[in-house]
Write a protein that holds these residues in place. Structure first.
Motif, PDB file in Angstrom:
ATOM      1  N   SER A 256       0.745  -1.333   0.088  1.00 32.79           N
ATOM      2  CA  SER A 256      -0.038  -0.008   0.019  1.00 32.79           C
ATOM      3  C   SER A 256       0.908   1.219  -0.029  1.00 32.79           C
ATOM      4  CB  SER A 256      -1.016  -0.050   1.205  1.00 32.79           C
ATOM      5  OG  SER A 256      -0.262   0.012   2.440  1.00 32.79           O
ATOM      6  N   PRO A 257       0.509   2.112  -0.721  1.00 33.86           N
ATOM      7  CA  PRO A 257       1.259   3.552  -0.731  1.00 33.86           C
ATOM      8  C   PRO A 257       1.593   4.323   0.667  1.00 33.86           C
ATOM      9  CG  PRO A 257      -0.956   3.950  -1.960  1.00 33.86           C
ATOM     10  CD  PRO A 257      -0.772   2.548  -1.449  1.00 33.86           C
ATOM     11  N   ALA A 258       2.577   5.103   0.433  1.00 29.52           N
ATOM     12  CA  ALA A 258       2.610   6.069   1.580  1.00 29.52           C
ATOM     13  C   ALA A 258       1.351   6.795   1.629  1.00 29.52           C
ATOM     14  CB  ALA A 258       3.651   7.017   1.457  1.00 29.52           C
ATOM     15  N   ILE A 259       1.074   7.188   2.914  1.00 30.80           N
ATOM     16  CA  ILE A 259      -0.284   8.044   3.207  1.00 30.80           C
ATOM     17  C   ILE A 259       0.024   9.394   2.491  1.00 30.80           C
ATOM     18  CG2 ILE A 259       0.486   9.238   5.320  1.00 30.80           C
ATOM     19  CD1 ILE A 259      -2.133   8.805   6.267  1.00 30.80           C
ATOM     20  N   GLY A 260      -1.265   9.758   1.706  1.00 32.62           N
ATOM     21  CA  GLY A 260      -1.222  10.946   1.021  1.00 32.62           C
ATOM     22  C   GLY A 260      -2.231  11.865   1.457  1.00 32.62           C
ATOM     23  N   THR A 261      -2.228  13.251   1.170  1.00 33.16           N
ATOM     24  CA  THR A 261      -3.081  14.364   1.838  1.00 33.16           C
ATOM     25  C   THR A 261      -4.626  13.963   1.401  1.00 33.16           C
ATOM     26  OG1 THR A 261      -3.059  15.258  -0.764  1.00 33.16           O
ATOM     27  CG2 THR A 261      -1.553  16.292   1.090  1.00 33.16           C
ATOM     28  N   ALA A 262      -5.179  13.081   0.502  1.00 38.43           N
ATOM     29  CA  ALA A 262      -6.439  12.687   0.289  1.00 38.43           C
ATOM     30  C   ALA A 262      -6.777  11.452   1.466  1.00 38.43           C
ATOM     31  CB  ALA A 262      -6.655  11.816  -0.899  1.00 38.43           C
ATOM     32  N   LEU A 263      -5.903  10.793   1.759  1.00 42.15           N
ATOM     33  CA  LEU A 263      -6.317   9.756   2.936  1.00 42.15           C
ATOM     34  C   LEU A 263      -6.200  10.686   4.218  1.00 42.15           C
ATOM     35  CD1 LEU A 263      -6.804   6.855   3.276  1.00 42.15           C
ATOM     36  CD2 LEU A 263      -4.497   6.371   3.697  1.00 42.15           C
ATOM     37  N   ARG A 264      -5.430  11.279   4.320  1.00 40.44           N
ATOM     38  CA  ARG A 264      -5.376  12.241   5.542  1.00 40.44           C
ATOM     39  C   ARG A 264      -6.603  13.145   5.680  1.00 40.44           C
ATOM     40  NH1 ARG A 264      -0.012  13.730   4.637  1.00 40.44           N
ATOM     41  NH2 ARG A 264       1.391  12.630   5.857  1.00 40.44           N
ATOM     42  N   ALA A 265      -7.293  13.527   4.840  1.00 35.90           N
ATOM     43  CA  ALA A 265      -8.133  14.301   4.791  1.00 35.90           C
ATOM     44  C   ALA A 265      -9.737  13.286   4.768  1.00 35.90           C
ATOM     45  CB  ALA A 265      -8.289  15.517   3.747  1.00 35.90           C
ATOM     46  N   ALA A 266      -9.624  12.157   4.571  1.00 34.74           N
ATOM     47  CA  ALA A 266     -10.821  11.290   4.222  1.00 34.74           C
ATOM     48  C   ALA A 266     -11.489  11.725   3.154  1.00 34.74           C
ATOM     49  CB  ALA A 266     -11.704  10.966   5.451  1.00 34.74           C
ATOM     50  N   ARG A 267     -10.547  11.959   2.037  1.00 29.09           N
ATOM     51  CA  ARG A 267     -11.239  12.612   0.701  1.00 29.09           C
ATOM     52  C   ARG A 267     -10.953  11.586  -0.480  1.00 29.09           C
ATOM     53  NH1 ARG A 267      -7.855  16.714   0.470  1.00 29.09           N
ATOM     54  NH2 ARG A 267      -6.536  15.729  -1.379  1.00 29.09           N
ATOM     55  N   PHE A 268     -12.263  11.460  -1.306  1.00 31.95           N
ATOM     56  CA  PHE A 268     -12.138  10.518  -2.382  1.00 31.95           C
ATOM     57  C   PHE A 268     -10.871  11.137  -3.183  1.00 31.95           C
ATOM     58  CE2 PHE A 268     -16.098   9.960  -1.103  1.00 31.95           C
ATOM     59  CZ  PHE A 268     -16.344   8.629  -1.083  1.00 31.95           C
ATOM     60  N   ASP A 269      -9.884  10.396  -3.568  1.00 35.11           N
ATOM     61  CA  ASP A 269      -8.408  10.460  -4.042  1.00 35.11           C
ATOM     62  C   ASP A 269      -8.797  11.306  -5.370  1.00 35.11           C
ATOM     63  OD1 ASP A 269      -5.885  10.389  -4.474  1.00 35.11           O
ATOM     64  OD2 ASP A 269      -5.741   8.792  -5.917  1.00 35.11           O
ATOM     65  N   ASP A 270      -7.970  12.466  -5.386  1.00 37.06           N
ATOM     66  CA  ASP A 270      -7.712  13.265  -6.393  1.00 37.06           C
ATOM     67  C   ASP A 270      -6.429  13.343  -7.144  1.00 37.06           C
ATOM     68  OD1 ASP A 270      -6.518  14.545  -4.293  1.00 37.06           O
ATOM     69  OD2 ASP A 270      -7.561  16.510  -4.457  1.00 37.06           O
ATOM     70  N   ASP A 271      -5.876  12.396  -7.090  1.00 39.84           N
ATOM     71  CA  ASP A 271      -4.361  11.979  -7.660  1.00 39.84           C
ATOM     72  C   ASP A 271      -3.290  13.176  -7.119  1.00 39.84           C
ATOM     73  OD1 ASP A 271      -2.848  10.411  -8.909  1.00 39.84           O
ATOM     74  OD2 ASP A 271      -2.933  11.490 -10.792  1.00 39.84           O
ATOM     75  N   ALA A 272      -3.439  13.557  -6.093  1.00 39.58           N
ATOM     76  CA  ALA A 272      -2.385  14.622  -5.431  1.00 39.58           C
ATOM     77  C   ALA A 272      -1.102  13.711  -5.108  1.00 39.58           C
ATOM     78  CB  ALA A 272      -2.970  15.253  -4.026  1.00 39.58           C
ATOM     79  N   PRO A 273      -0.121  14.333  -5.381  1.00 42.81           N
ATOM     80  CA  PRO A 273       0.995  14.002  -4.909  1.00 42.81           C
ATOM     81  C   PRO A 273       1.585  13.694  -3.695  1.00 42.81           C
ATOM     82  CG  PRO A 273       1.514  16.154  -5.415  1.00 42.81           C
ATOM     83  CD  PRO A 273      -0.078  15.734  -5.655  1.00 42.81           C
ATOM     84  N   LEU A 274       2.354  12.893  -3.521  1.00 45.82           N
ATOM     85  CA  LEU A 274       2.922  12.548  -1.917  1.00 45.82           C
ATOM     86  C   LEU A 274       3.420  14.043  -1.452  1.00 45.82           C
ATOM     87  CD1 LEU A 274       4.791   9.179  -1.790  1.00 45.82           C
ATOM     88  CD2 LEU A 274       2.660   9.545  -1.128  1.00 45.82           C
ATOM     89  N   ASP A 275       3.311  14.271  -0.006  1.00 46.52           N
ATOM     90  CA  ASP A 275       4.000  15.329   0.570  1.00 46.52           C
ATOM     91  C   ASP A 275       5.129  14.730   1.008  1.00 46.52           C
ATOM     92  OD1 ASP A 275       3.639  13.786   2.967  1.00 46.52           O
ATOM     93  OD2 ASP A 275       1.820  15.271   3.494  1.00 46.52           O
ATOM     94  N   GLU A 276       6.232  15.658   1.596  1.00 46.32           N
ATOM     95  CA  GLU A 276       7.603  15.222   2.046  1.00 46.32           C
ATOM     96  C   GLU A 276       7.790  14.176   3.045  1.00 46.32           C
ATOM     97  OE1 GLU A 276      11.460  14.531   1.665  1.00 46.32           O
ATOM     98  OE2 GLU A 276      10.401  15.380   0.389  1.00 46.32           O
ATOM     99  N   ALA A 277       6.588  14.341   4.017  1.00 45.62           N
ATOM    100  CA  ALA A 277       6.729  13.407   5.133  1.00 45.62           C
ATOM    101  C   ALA A 277       6.473  12.040   4.624  1.00 45.62           C
ATOM    102  CB  ALA A 277       5.738  13.710   6.302  1.00 45.62           C
ATOM    103  N   ALA A 278       5.358  11.955   3.554  1.00 45.72           N
ATOM    104  CA  ALA A 278       5.051  10.534   2.958  1.00 45.72           C
ATOM    105  C   ALA A 278       6.067   9.971   2.299  1.00 45.72           C
ATOM    106  CB  ALA A 278       3.788  10.793   2.276  1.00 45.72           C
ATOM    107  N   ALA A 279       6.919  10.875   1.580  1.00 45.65           N
ATOM    108  CA  ALA A 279       8.129  10.344   0.920  1.00 45.65           C
ATOM    109  C   ALA A 279       9.245   9.704   1.512  1.00 45.65           C
ATOM    110  CB  ALA A 279       8.415  11.510  -0.316  1.00 45.65           C
ATOM    111  N   ARG A 280       9.386  10.497   2.731  1.00 41.19           N
ATOM    112  CA  ARG A 280      10.229  10.271   3.583  1.00 41.19           C
ATOM    113  C   ARG A 280      10.151   8.784   4.086  1.00 41.19           C
ATOM    114  NH1 ARG A 280      10.839  14.899   5.451  1.00 41.19           N
ATOM    115  NH2 ARG A 280       9.398  14.717   7.151  1.00 41.19           N
ATOM    116  N   GLY A 281       9.006   8.715   4.686  1.00 37.07           N
ATOM    117  CA  GLY A 281       8.441   7.482   5.094  1.00 37.07           C
ATOM    118  C   GLY A 281       8.846   6.120   4.270  1.00 37.07           C
ATOM    119  N   ALA A 282       8.298   6.482   2.769  1.00 34.40           N
ATOM    120  CA  ALA A 282       8.597   5.261   1.840  1.00 34.40           C
ATOM    121  C   ALA A 282      10.080   5.081   1.690  1.00 34.40           C
ATOM    122  CB  ALA A 282       7.953   5.882   0.471  1.00 34.40           C
ATOM    123  N   ARG A 283      11.011   6.446   1.717  1.00 32.54           N
ATOM    124  CA  ARG A 283      12.330   6.046   1.334  1.00 32.54           C
ATOM    125  C   ARG A 283      13.023   5.344   2.620  1.00 32.54           C
ATOM    126  NH1 ARG A 283      12.026  11.344  -0.566  1.00 32.54           N
ATOM    127  NH2 ARG A 283      12.452  12.215   1.556  1.00 32.54           N
TER     128      ARG A 283
END
Length: 189
Positions: A9-36
């Motif tokens: 499963s991908p790193a948490i994105g802004t849509a998931l944090r906001a309980a929003r139906f995905d709008d294809d937003a990019p990862l924020d830096e914290a999420a990318a850091r977690g994945a790295r």
């Protein structure tokens, strides 16, 4: 020959944090850091694929899977006119539609895709799009992981909403079309 499909499963994105139906937003830096940080925990695979969403492609890249091939069948559940809106907003405006969507897996009041349709699409990929004996690592949206589990274990579609898929976890399916075993929720970090 046993096939191993390892769904991340991908790193948490802004849509998931906001309980929003995905709008294809990019990862924020914290999420990318977690994945790295999780990159060193990946199992071996002969093939790496990803859902086509920005979040999944960026997670794959951060995990060191820059060459992961986008697979259209692994795209997220199509939310139709609810895309980009929060669940709270939709529930306030369309409470009956949300209730129907969450209780009837064949329902698609948003004009998009039903859970049943998503499960059939992902199941077709799982049973026919993966070569026998392959070891596939796939970065896929949580809904796709849930659909794969529902299909692989022949669970009733109503169980879809009862499966939790945390960010950056590994769900493994081993076997072949019609006979799958499950190992779920192993953290990558």
């Amino acid at each position: 020959m046993t096939t191993r499909v390892m769904l991340i499963s991908p790193a948490i994105g802004t849509a998931l944090r906001a309980a929003r139906f995905d709008d294809d937003a990019p990862l924020d830096e914290a999420a990318a850091r977690g994945a790295r940080a999780a990159a060193g925990a990946l199992p071996r695979a002969g093939l790496a694929v990803t859902a086509p969403s920005t979040r999944c492609r960026q997670t794959a890249g951060a995990l060191g899977l820059e060459d992961a091939e986008p697979v259209r069948e692994l795209r997220d559940l199509e939310a139709g006119r609810w895309r980009g809106r929060s669940l709270e907003e939709v529930a306030a405006g369309e409470p009956e539609a949300v209730a129907r969507w969450l209780t009837d897996p064949g329902s698609a009041p948003h004009g998009g895709e039903s859970v049943v349709d998503l499960t059939a699409r992902v199941g077709a990929w799982l049973d026919g799009g993966v070569a026998d004996g392959a070891r596939v690592l796939a970065v896929a949206e949580p809904a796709v992981v849930r659909a794969a589990v529902v299909h692989a274990l022949a669970l009733p579609p109503q169980t879809f909403w009862r499966l939790d898929v945390p960010p950056l976890t590994l769900t493994e399916l081993t076997g072949r079309a019609g006979r799958w075993n499950l190992r779920c929720g192993r953290p990558l970090g």
